[in-house]
Design a protein around this motif. Structure first.
Motif, PDB file in Angstrom:
ATOM      1  N   ALA A  96      24.368  32.270  68.598  1.00 38.87           N
ATOM      2  CA  ALA A  96      23.547  31.803  67.475  1.00 38.87           C
ATOM      3  C   ALA A  96      24.340  30.868  66.559  1.00 38.87           C
ATOM      4  N   TYR A  97      25.571  31.234  66.236  1.00 42.42           N
ATOM      5  CA  TYR A  97      26.372  30.412  65.319  1.00 42.42           C
ATOM      6  C   TYR A  97      26.752  29.079  65.950  1.00 42.42           C
ATOM      7  N   SER A  98      27.130  29.097  67.229  1.00 38.82           N
ATOM      8  CA  SER A  98      27.505  27.841  67.893  1.00 38.82           C
ATOM      9  C   SER A  98      26.282  26.925  68.018  1.00 38.82           C
ATOM     10  N   SER A  99      25.112  27.508  68.285  1.00 35.89           N
ATOM     11  CA  SER A  99      23.889  26.695  68.357  1.00 35.89           C
ATOM     12  C   SER A  99      23.562  26.090  67.002  1.00 35.89           C
ATOM     13  N   ARG A 100      23.775  26.870  65.953  1.00 38.67           N
ATOM     14  CA  ARG A 100      23.577  26.339  64.600  1.00 38.67           C
ATOM     15  C   ARG A 100      24.481  25.138  64.362  1.00 38.67           C
ATOM     16  N   ASP A 101      25.741  25.248  64.768  1.00 39.57           N
ATOM     17  CA  ASP A 101      26.691  24.158  64.568  1.00 39.57           C
ATOM     18  C   ASP A 101      26.320  22.932  65.406  1.00 39.57           C
ATOM     19  N   ILE A 102      25.809  23.162  66.613  1.00 41.85           N
ATOM     20  CA  ILE A 102      25.397  22.043  67.459  1.00 41.85           C
ATOM     21  C   ILE A 102      24.222  21.315  66.826  1.00 41.85           C
ATOM     22  N   ALA A 105      25.499  19.328  63.925  1.00 44.32           N
ATOM     23  CA  ALA A 105      26.211  18.125  64.378  1.00 44.32           C
ATOM     24  C   ALA A 105      25.236  17.064  64.866  1.00 44.32           C
ATOM     25  N   LEU A 106      24.184  17.489  65.568  1.00 46.99           N
ATOM     26  CA  LEU A 106      23.169  16.542  66.026  1.00 46.99           C
ATOM     27  C   LEU A 106      22.492  15.867  64.843  1.00 46.99           C
ATOM     28  N   VAL A 110      22.637  11.883  63.981  1.00 47.64           N
ATOM     29  CA  VAL A 110      21.420  11.070  63.942  1.00 47.64           C
ATOM     30  C   VAL A 110      21.270  10.399  62.585  1.00 47.64           C
ATOM     31  N   MET A 111      21.703  11.070  61.517  1.00 44.82           N
ATOM     32  CA  MET A 111      21.603  10.487  60.179  1.00 44.82           C
ATOM     33  C   MET A 111      22.499   9.252  60.019  1.00 44.82           C
ATOM     34  N   THR A 112      23.507   9.112  60.890  1.00 46.89           N
ATOM     35  CA  THR A 112      24.386   7.937  60.820  1.00 46.89           C
ATOM     36  C   THR A 112      23.873   6.793  61.689  1.00 46.89           C
ATOM     37  N   TYR A 113      22.844   7.053  62.486  1.00 44.58           N
ATOM     38  CA  TYR A 113      22.355   6.033  63.410  1.00 44.58           C
ATOM     39  C   TYR A 113      21.691   4.886  62.660  1.00 44.58           C
ATOM     40  N   SER A 114      21.891   3.708  63.187  1.00 46.66           N
ATOM     41  CA  SER A 114      21.135   2.547  62.724  1.00 46.66           C
ATOM     42  C   SER A 114      19.899   2.414  63.599  1.00 46.66           C
ATOM     43  N   ALA A 115      19.079   1.425  63.296  1.00 45.90           N
ATOM     44  CA  ALA A 115      17.871   1.208  64.098  1.00 45.90           C
ATOM     45  C   ALA A 115      18.227   0.929  65.554  1.00 45.90           C
ATOM     46  N   ASN A 116      19.414   0.360  65.786  1.00 43.32           N
ATOM     47  CA  ASN A 116      19.843   0.063  67.148  1.00 43.32           C
ATOM     48  C   ASN A 116      19.966   1.327  67.976  1.00 43.32           C
ATOM     49  N   VAL A 323      24.007  12.178  72.596  1.00 44.09           N
ATOM     50  CA  VAL A 323      23.708  11.845  71.200  1.00 44.09           C
ATOM     51  C   VAL A 323      24.979  11.897  70.353  1.00 44.09           C
ATOM     52  N   LEU A 324      25.784  12.949  70.575  1.00 40.29           N
ATOM     53  CA  LEU A 324      27.009  13.099  69.788  1.00 40.29           C
ATOM     54  C   LEU A 324      28.038  12.025  70.122  1.00 40.29           C
ATOM     55  N   ALA A 325      28.021  11.562  71.380  1.00 39.14           N
ATOM     56  CA  ALA A 325      29.038  10.594  71.818  1.00 39.14           C
ATOM     57  C   ALA A 325      28.709   9.166  71.409  1.00 39.14           C
ATOM     58  N   MET A 326      27.445   8.896  71.113  1.00 37.59           N
ATOM     59  CA  MET A 326      27.067   7.522  70.774  1.00 37.59           C
ATOM     60  C   MET A 326      27.522   7.188  69.352  1.00 37.59           C
ATOM     61  N   GLU A 327      28.445   6.279  69.256  1.00 40.82           N
ATOM     62  CA  GLU A 327      28.946   5.863  67.956  1.00 40.82           C
ATOM     63  C   GLU A 327      27.947   4.902  67.308  1.00 40.82           C
ATOM     64  N   PRO A 328      27.689   5.069  66.023  1.00 41.17           N
ATOM     65  CA  PRO A 328      26.767   4.140  65.347  1.00 41.17           C
ATOM     66  C   PRO A 328      27.327   2.732  65.337  1.00 41.17           C
ATOM     67  N   SER A 329      26.454   1.771  65.580  1.00 42.98           N
ATOM     68  CA  SER A 329      26.900   0.373  65.619  1.00 42.98           C
ATOM     69  C   SER A 329      27.233  -0.144  64.221  1.00 42.98           C
TER      70      SER A 329
END
Length: 607
Positions: A96-102, A105-106, A110-116, A323-329
């Motif tokens: 449960a705790y590790s899923s919460r952390d995942i 993190a997701l 996602v909040m750092t993503y640009s429209a790209n 999703v975690l590996a994609m660096e925001p442009s």
């Protein structure tokens, strides 16, 4: 070093990003191992106690031994139950705790993503990855912590004890294991390819649901409910078919295992009866051997089951890791450049093309929006108006040239600081579930009630808000469906105004307002935000006619710049827009003074 198989490296990187979330819970995992070890050792003692009761107690009519050994069996069973409960409790907590952390993190990624980046993953897919995929990993974590520790200990211990009791009868266990292995390998290759397809089908189903619910009014307006139901039924049927196949295959497993277990018991009784008749074994030892054989087969079943559930979790982990590996442009500034906070915005020969497009959306854009002045941007559909203003908060980065705020390149200003200087009202108004007060204070959490009311008054929203039964505490439905388009725009403008920012961007934010409200709102903005830089994107000339500077765009280029009157005389594109919106009398009223001045100059020259 360069990886010889980039795809494999990508997969390993994504898996690693997910596995890192388990590091804080390693001590808890060790506790799980400890308690499950205690459970396994306790259960391995029970068959030997049972053999003693049958051989020494019942066989020799030793009532005292039966009571004593029976009491020991109860105590050992109780210890096994306690160890199982505590071990499973810790396993559930780790999952449960590790899923919460995942999930956290997701969400942060996602909040750092640009429209790209959002173009790489659909919204529906991101929701599926944050819910269903995380749930798959959580369930697998619990099962792994229970099985991966318990099954090998139990299986090896039971096999050692069984061989010690009767090496000649271990063929029954070996035969059962071979049958179980064949069964599990067949199920593995049948089910494994379906897991990736299953998650893709779930993505598609969520996408259809999301699009159809958000566009429900359009669907109803065009009487397309039947067609959309067919589309949904198609995706739903495909997903259902896959689920049925997987569940039916897995359902076949347990009756088969029961059959294998019962057949193994019959073989052990058959072979054991011969050993007992020959005097090589006692009845209690045959019963104990049977219990150990069941433990071995069940442990082997658990281990092979792990190899079935891991691929599904691996699919989910790869999807989450992607999703975690994609660096925001849009990279944050590495070197902080502080600004004066005045709000001077300068475009210097800016070029811009949307990601994946070979055609430039903007070319050679150069202008300055000064503090204390209103700069308006107008042009036809697709001329690049929204593209210009979306570059200022760095929703996208320029392809060429640069944009400066107070003399500093915006790429050298931390994103939080840059966006903190901007009061932004997007073209598509978005309200959040909550009260009207919550939505206005979204622009500035620390604003007082007086500041909030003042912002609403400037945005011409206070009047209709006060007419509501609960006023500012009125609940806003999801997406702002409980208020009209004009009310949504005014609330969104109030949300930007309460920020008290040096720069305001209003992207076609007056389109749903009537002319009277539009005029009052612009007057209030001019009087109360006089020291700020105001950039307005609009389609209606009356909204921008009083602007200090009007930028006219056509096909991504600036084709005119000046005041309303200047552009009517000098810019053909602006004249076309004006001709479509203004009457001949209004146009003549602007052009007549210029014509008279021109005639006067001709007379003077003649004299």
């Amino acid at each position: 070093k360069a990886c010889p198989r980039e795809t494999l490296c990508d997969i390993l990187l994504r898996m690693k990003l997910v596995m890192q979330k388990y590091k804080p819970y390693i001590p808890m995992v060790l506790l799980v191992v400890l308690f499950l070890l205690g459970q396994a050792m306790s259960e391995l003692l029970l068959p030997s106690f049972m053999a003693d009761i049958v051989n020494e107690g019942i066989g020799k009519h030793n009532q005292g031994l039966i009571y004593k050994t029976g009491a020991l069996m109860v105590l050992v069973s109780f210890a096994a139950v306690v160890c199982a409960i505590i071990g499973n409790m810790f396993a559930s907590r780790v999952a449960a705790y590790s899923s919460r952390d995942i999930r956290k993190a997701l969400f942060r990624r996602v909040m750092t993503y640009s429209a790209n980046e959002f173009e790489q993953f659909s919204t529906a897919s991101l929701i599926t990855r944050s819910t269903n995929d995380v749930q798959n990993i959580q369930q697998t974590t619990v099962m792994l912590l229970r099985m991966a520790v318990f099954a090998p200990i139990m299986g090896i211990g039971a096999l050692v004890n069984a061989v010690a009791l009767s090496p000649s009868m271990t063929w029954t266990i070996g035969l059962a294991l071979i049958v179980v292995l064949i069964l599990m390998v067949g199920i593995f290759f049948a089910v494994m390819p379906k897991f990736t397809i299953l998650q893709d089908k779930l993505d598609r189903l969520n996408l259809i649901i999301n699009e159809r619910l958000s566009g429900l009014l359009v669907v109803r307006a065009f009487s397309s409910e039947g067609h959309e139901e067919e589309r949904f039924d198609g995706a739903n049927t495909e997903l259902t078919g896959l689920n049925i196949f997987i569940n039916r295959t897995m359902a076949f497993l347990f009756p088969s295992i029961t059959l294998i277990m019962n057949t193994t018991c019959v073989l052990i009784i058959w072979a054991g009866s011969k050993r007992v008749a020959a005097g090589d074994m006692l009845v209690g030892e045959v019963m104990a051997f049977m219990q150990y054989a069941i433990h071995v087969v069940m442990s082997f079943l658990f281990i092979t089951t792990i190899f079935i559930i891991i691929p599904r979790a691996a699919v989910s982990a790869r999807r989450i890791g992607a999703v975690l590996a994609m660096e925001p442009s849009i990279k944050d500034a590495e070197v902080t450049t502080n600004t004066e906070g005045k709000g001077l915005v300068e475009f210097e020969d800016v070029e811009f093309a949307y990601p994946g497009s070979s055609n430039a959306a903007l070319r050679g854009i150069s202008f300055a929006a000064e503090p204390g002045k209103t700069t308006a941007i107008i042009g036809g559909t697709g001329s690049g108006k929204s593209s210009v203003v979306n570059l200022i908060p760095r929703f996208y980065d320029v392809s060429g040239g640069r944009i400066k705020v107070d003399g500093a390149d915006i790429r050298d200003i931390p994103l939080e600081e840059l966006r903190g200087m901007i009061g932004y009202v997007p073209q598509k108004t978005t309200l959040f579930t909550g009260t009207i007060k919550d939505n206005i204070l979204f622009g500035h959490r620390e604003a007082t009630d007086e500041e909030m009311v003042k912002a609403a008054q400037i945005a011409q929203a206070d009047e209709f808000i006060n007419k509501l039964e609960d006023g500012y505490d009125t609940q806003v439905a999801q997406g702002g469906k409980s208020v009209s388009g004009g009310q949504k725009q005014r609330i969104a403008i109030a949300r930007a105004v309460v920020r008290r920012a040096p720069i305001y961007i209003l992207d076609d934010s007056f389109s749903a307002l009537d002319f009277s409200t539009d005029a009052r709102l612009r007057k209030e903005l001019s009087e109360n935000l006089g020291g700020s830089t105001i950039i307005i994107v609009a389609q209606r000339l009356n909204t921008i006619a009083d602007a200090d500077t009007i930028i006219v765009l056509d096909e991504g280029r600036i084709v005119g710049s000046g005041t309303h009157e200047e552009l009517l005389r000098s810019c053909d594109v602006y004249k076309e827009i004006a001709a479509s919106q203004l009457s001949e009398e209004e146009l003549a009223g602007v052009l007549a003074p210029e014509a008279a001045a021109s005639s006067g100059r001709e007379v003077a020259d003649h004299e």
